[in-house]
Structure formats: structure tokens, C-alpha cells
Design an enzyme around this catalytic site. Structure first.
Site, mmCIF file in Angstrom:
data_model
loop_
_atom_site.group_PDB
_atom_site.id
_atom_site.type_symbol
_atom_site.label_atom_id
_atom_site.label_comp_id
_atom_site.label_asym_id
_atom_site.label_seq_id
_atom_site.Cartn_x
_atom_site.Cartn_y
_atom_site.Cartn_z
ATOM 1 N N ARG A 95 2.965 -23.381 -2.906
ATOM 2 C CA ARG A 95 4.128 -22.485 -2.990
ATOM 3 C C ARG A 95 4.355 -22.058 -4.443
ATOM 4 O O ARG A 95 4.667 -20.902 -4.718
ATOM 5 C CB ARG A 95 5.385 -23.183 -2.455
ATOM 6 C CG ARG A 95 5.240 -23.751 -1.059
ATOM 7 C CD ARG A 95 5.564 -22.766 0.016
ATOM 8 N NE ARG A 95 6.902 -22.256 -0.112
ATOM 9 C CZ ARG A 95 7.292 -21.060 0.307
ATOM 10 N NH1 ARG A 95 6.419 -20.250 0.856
ATOM 11 N NH2 ARG A 95 8.531 -20.675 0.171
ATOM 12 N N GLY B 150 21.099 -12.032 2.626
ATOM 13 C CA GLY B 150 19.790 -12.516 3.074
ATOM 14 C C GLY B 150 19.721 -14.003 3.373
ATOM 15 O O GLY B 150 18.731 -14.649 3.057
ATOM 16 N N CYS C 75 11.132 -35.433 -13.582
ATOM 17 C CA CYS C 75 10.557 -36.763 -13.792
ATOM 18 C C CYS C 75 11.495 -37.812 -13.209
ATOM 19 O O CYS C 75 12.637 -37.952 -13.664
ATOM 20 C CB CYS C 75 10.328 -37.012 -15.281
ATOM 21 S SG CYS C 75 9.674 -38.675 -15.565
ATOM 22 N N HIS D 14 19.387 -25.076 -4.824
ATOM 23 C CA HIS D 14 18.332 -25.862 -4.156
ATOM 24 C C HIS D 14 17.155 -26.141 -5.089
ATOM 25 O O HIS D 14 16.067 -26.465 -4.621
ATOM 26 C CB HIS D 14 17.854 -25.154 -2.889
ATOM 27 C CG HIS D 14 18.873 -25.165 -1.778
ATOM 28 N ND1 HIS D 14 18.799 -24.352 -0.669
ATOM 29 C CD2 HIS D 14 19.996 -25.915 -1.611
ATOM 30 C CE1 HIS D 14 19.834 -24.597 0.122
ATOM 31 N NE2 HIS D 14 20.579 -25.527 -0.429
ATOM 32 N N ASN E 13 17.389 -19.847 -3.217
ATOM 33 C CA ASN E 13 15.945 -19.644 -3.369
ATOM 34 C C ASN E 13 15.403 -20.449 -4.532
ATOM 35 O O ASN E 13 16.055 -20.599 -5.566
ATOM 36 C CB ASN E 13 15.637 -18.163 -3.579
ATOM 37 C CG ASN E 13 16.040 -17.339 -2.365
ATOM 38 O OD1 ASN E 13 16.304 -17.898 -1.304
ATOM 39 N ND2 ASN E 13 16.105 -16.033 -2.522
ATOM 40 N N ASN F 131 22.811 -8.446 5.342
ATOM 41 C CA ASN F 131 21.698 -9.183 5.953
ATOM 42 C C ASN F 131 20.969 -8.285 6.948
ATOM 43 O O ASN F 131 21.498 -7.266 7.383
ATOM 44 C CB ASN F 131 22.238 -10.430 6.671
ATOM 45 C CG ASN F 131 21.219 -11.559 6.734
ATOM 46 O OD1 ASN F 131 20.374 -11.687 5.861
ATOM 47 N ND2 ASN F 131 21.292 -12.361 7.778
ATOM 48 N N CYS G 121 4.611 -36.710 -17.578
ATOM 49 C CA CYS G 121 5.877 -36.056 -17.937
ATOM 50 C C CYS G 121 5.812 -35.743 -19.439
ATOM 51 O O CYS G 121 5.492 -36.623 -20.238
ATOM 52 C CB CYS G 121 7.038 -36.997 -17.639
ATOM 53 S SG CYS G 121 8.581 -36.510 -18.421
ATOM 54 N N SER H 139 20.538 -17.019 6.554
ATOM 55 C CA SER H 139 20.838 -17.163 7.988
ATOM 56 C C SER H 139 22.101 -17.971 8.238
ATOM 57 O O SER H 139 22.585 -18.031 9.361
ATOM 58 C CB SER H 139 19.657 -17.846 8.685
ATOM 59 O OG SER H 139 19.494 -19.154 8.175
#
Ligand code: OAD
Length: 236
Positions: free
Chosen positions: A62, A178, A120, A112, A95, A204, A139, A180
Site C-alpha cells: 500500500r 467521501g 517505533c 487514522h 485517509n 458523497n 529505527c 461511508s
């Protein structure tokens, strides 16, 4: 909805739908990310404890993929709002991509976490990270090999909720773009906004799960309806 010229402070919540037209999969659409992968396999602390390689590989993919994507007109319009809006503004994003920032927005809070950070678990330092984590790199701060993606997993507490609620208490308008409305506490911000008597607007593709909480809903692609709304805000 409050008259546009009475609005000074704005809180905007964004979700995967704003990055969909940049080619980043949403989570809950048909063929979305949570249809391709089970949440329990890749996005919980238990999954990471059970099979760290699987989880690290998933996030490495990702992380690599989002770096090939570009902001779309919805991100660019929000960045324009950020530059030109002289009142308070907080763009709270669920996001983990960096497309708001790459479009030029500065007043952004990642509740998030972020794909391009590594956290670390030995020294609690967060470092910008663009490469893979699968080979357990050191790290940069403490040299431990205890880095994990700085992404909030299911069962973990989203970041900076106190700042988000503080901004909401001072806001005149809450806008959701955007998302849900399936994941709390983000999905509950609109209810908080209503309790505070703030104007609420949803942008949306389709009505979200909490759509009835919004005073106004505009349906369409983010790349079309977000720039339209921002033009109205900047040229009342
Ligand atoms: P979802 O995938 O749940 O919802 C995306 C929303 O965007 C849906 O309501 C779509 O209708 C809408 N949408 C899709 N394409 C769009 C477009 N071009 N323009 C406008 N809207 C569009 O994604 P989120 O609500 O962001 O959490 O998901 C919330 C959280 O669940 C994520 O942050 C993630 C996930 O599990 C964590 O990983 C902690």
C-alpha cells in the site's frame, strides 16, 4: 444551513471516497479493499502479533502504491480553501495517503495515521518512511528493529480526538466528504456537530450510513462536487 457569510470556522472530515478518483481503492465498495483482504488478517494488533510478515507486506504494498498516485481536483480544491480561507479550518482525514498534503493543504489531521510514517514500538518515535518495513529496518532514532506502520488498526484508538472535538466545538460548519460513515468515532462527528447546533453538509457519491444526520446532502463524484462547493464558499 447557516448563511455562508455567517460561517467562520469549518471542520471537514474526509474518507476514502475523496481519493477514489486518484486510483486508490476504497474499503467498502464492490471489490474494495475489505473485500480483497479480511480486516482480521491485516488490520488488527492481533493479526500483527500472529503473522507480522503478512501485515508488513500488505502495508509495504500500500505504501509503495500510494506514492504512484496523484491528487485529484477534490484534493486540489480543499488545498485552495486552505490557502484562501481566513477563518478556522481543520481537515480531519481518515485517509492514510498523503494526497491532501501533496495537493498543498496544510491544516490536515490524520486521525487514522499515515502510510508514509513508521512508528517505533521500542522508543515511540515516528519517522517519515517511504520504503519497505518487511526486512525489519532499524529505527532512525533508537536503532531497534521494532518499526510498524503508523496506521490505526481496528481495536486501536484514533489519533488526536481531543484536538478534533476542540475544533468542532469552535466550528460553524461540519462537512463530510467521501466517507461511508461505517467506522466510529469518525462516523459520530456529525452527531456531535448536530448536538452543538453546527450546520452540517455531506458530499458523497451515495448517501452514507449516517446521511439522515446531515442537514444537506449533495451526491456526486468528489472531483465535481467538492470544487463546486468550495467555489461557493470562497465566492459567496
Ligand atoms: P469507505 O470505503 O467505507 O467509504 C467510501 C465512501 O466514499 C462510500 O460512501 C462511497 O460511496 C464514497 N465514494 C466512492 N467513490 C467516490 C467518489 N468518486 N466521490 C465521492 N465519494 C465517493 O471508506 P471510509 O469511509 O473512508 O479505517 O472508511 C473509513 C475507515 O474504514 C477507513 O479510514 C479505514 C477503514 O477501515 C482504518 O483503516 C482504521
Amino acid at each position: 444551513m447557516a448563511a455562508m457569510n455567517a460561517i467562520r470556522n469549518i471542520v471537514i472530515l474526509t474518507g476514502a471516497g475523496i481519493s477514489a478518483e486518484s486510483g486508490i481503492d476504497t474499503f467498502r465498495s464492490e471489490g474494495g479493499l475489505w473485500e480483497q483482504h479480511r480486516v482480521e488478517d491485516v488490520a488488527t494488533p492481533e493479526a500483527f502479533a500472529r503473522d507480522p510478515d503478512l501485515v508488513l507486506r500488505f502495508y509495504d504494498m500500500r505504501r509503495e502504491s500510494i506514492q504512484t498516485k496523484l491528487p485529484n481536483p477534490a484534493h486540489e480544491a480543499l488545498a485552495r480553501l486552505d490557502r484562501q480561507w481566513t477563518g478556522g479550518l481543520l481537515i480531519v482525514t481518515q485517509n492514510v495517503d498523503d494526497l491532501h498534503e501533496r495537493a498543498g493543504a496544510r491544516r490536515v489531521l490524520h486521525m487514522h495515521g499515515e502510510h508514509l510514517n513508521a512508528w517505533c514500538t521500542a522508543c515511540d518515535t515516528r519517522s517519515r518512511w517511504t520504503g519497505p518495513l518487511i526486512d525489519r529496518p532499524e529505527c532512525p532514532a533508537c536503532r531497534s528493529r521494532a518499526l510498524r506502520p503508523d496506521v490505526v488498526w481496528f481495536g486501536e484508538m484514533p489519533y488526536r480526538m481531543d484536538e478534533i472535538y476542540r475544533a468542532l466545538r469552535e466550528a460553524d460548519l461540519f462537512v463530510s466528504i467521501g466517507t461511508s460513515g461505517a467506522v466510529y468515532p469518525a462516523a459520530g462527528l456529525v452527531q456531535g456537530a448536530r448536538e452543538l447546533g453546527i450546520a452540517t453538509l455531506e458530499l458523497n457519491l451515495e448517501p452514507s450510513q449516517g446521511s439522515h444526520w446531515f442537514q444537506e446532502t449533495r451526491l456526486g463524484r468528489a472531483s465535481a462536487i467538492v470544487p463546486e462547493w468550495i467555489d461557493e464558499m470562497l465566492n459567496p
